[in-house]
Enzyme design. Sequence first.
Site, PDB file in Angstrom:
ATOM      1  N   ASP A  40      -5.156   7.613  17.356  1.00 26.10           N
ATOM      2  CA  ASP A  40      -3.996   7.295  16.520  1.00 26.10           C
ATOM      3  C   ASP A  40      -4.190   6.042  15.679  1.00 26.10           C
ATOM      4  O   ASP A  40      -3.291   5.614  14.970  1.00 26.10           O
ATOM      5  CB  ASP A  40      -2.738   7.157  17.382  1.00 26.10           C
ATOM      6  CG  ASP A  40      -2.817   5.988  18.358  1.00 26.10           C
ATOM      7  OD1 ASP A  40      -3.905   5.364  18.441  1.00 26.10           O
ATOM      8  OD2 ASP A  40      -1.814   5.697  19.021  1.00 26.10           O
ATOM      9  N   LYS A 195      -5.116 -22.490 -17.076  1.00 29.22           N
ATOM     10  CA  LYS A 195      -4.808 -21.082 -16.839  1.00 29.22           C
ATOM     11  C   LYS A 195      -3.367 -20.931 -16.384  1.00 29.22           C
ATOM     12  O   LYS A 195      -2.879 -21.710 -15.582  1.00 29.22           O
ATOM     13  CB  LYS A 195      -5.757 -20.532 -15.762  1.00 29.22           C
ATOM     14  CG  LYS A 195      -5.575 -19.064 -15.420  1.00 29.22           C
ATOM     15  CD  LYS A 195      -6.571 -18.637 -14.355  1.00 29.22           C
ATOM     16  CE  LYS A 195      -6.218 -19.186 -12.994  1.00 29.22           C
ATOM     17  NZ  LYS A 195      -7.120 -18.698 -11.938  1.00 29.22           N
TER      18      LYS A 195
END
EC number: 2.7.6.1
Length: 315
Positions: A40, A195
Amino acid sequence: MSTTGGLKVFSGNANRALAEEICNYLSCDLGQAITERFSDGEFNFQICENVRGADVFIVQPTCPPTDAHLMELLVMLDAFKRSSAERVTAVIPYYGYARSDKKDRPRVPIAAKLVANLISKAGADRVLTMDLHAAQIQGFFDIPVDHLYAAPVMIGYYQTNVLPKLTVVAPDTGGAERARAYAKRLNAELALCDKRRERANVAEVLHIVGDVRGRNCLIVDDMCDTGGSLTKVARALKEAGAERVHACFTHPVLSGCAVEQLANSDIEQIVTTNTIPLRPQARELEKIKVLSIAPLLAKAIKSIHEETSVSSLFV
C-alpha cells in the site's frame, strides 16, 4: 573521546550511494536494515542489528519525493529511539521545505519550522545538515544543529580549475553573502543580480549590479529547482557583455523541465554536489559535473562521535 557507544551509520532510500561513500571514508560498514515498502506504499523499516547504546547517524536527505523521504526519516528516528540507541543524529544533506521559512504572505505556513518540530519529536538528538536555504532555520530546532557548507569543496575545485578574469555573481540579494565569500577566496570581482520573484518558481531578472563586460562569470547559489532563475541570470549576464558563464550550486533538485532549460542555456559548465542523487536526464547532460561532499560529512560525523570540534569544517 566519545561518551556514547560505537559509531553506526544507517541510510534510508533517499541517497544510499552517499551513505555508502561516507562509510567508506569512515572505514565502517553501512548498518543493516530493511528499507522496503508495503504493497500500500507505507514504509517498512526494521533494524537488523543491535543498536543498544550506539551512536547512530541516519543519512537521509529529504529530497523529492520530499514527503516520502521525510516520512522515512521520521519512522527511522522512532525505530532507533525505541531500540535504545544512546544518541541519534539525523544527517540531512538537503533539508526539504526550507524555502517555507517565513510568513511572507497572508495565511501561509512556516513549513520549515513544522519539519524541524517533527524531526525533534520523532527522536533526533542532533541534526547535521548542509547549505540551508536560510541560515535561521538552525534556530527552528531545540536540539543542536551542525550546519556545514559545500564552499570548501566548490572553492577547491575552482582553485584547481582556474577561470581567468573571474567575477562571482549572486543570483539575488539573499545570496550576496555567499557570493562575497567565494569572491574573496577566489580573488575575484563581485556582481549582483537584482531579481524580483512574482510567485513561487517564477522569477524575473531586472538588471545586473556590477560590471561584467568581458568577464568570466560564476553564478553561485545554494540550490537549483526548476532552473528558471539560473537560466535568466545567465542570459542577463550575456546581454550585459559577459564572456563566459559558469554556475555552481549545492543541491541539484532539478525538477520539472530544469534539465532541458539548463541544457539550452548560456551556461557552459555547472558544478554541483551529491547531496541529492542526480535525475537520470541530468546524468546525461555533459555540462554538469558532480563533486562529492561525502568526505566533508564523514569528517563531521567522526568529530561529532569523538566529541571534537566541528568548527574547522564550517569555512
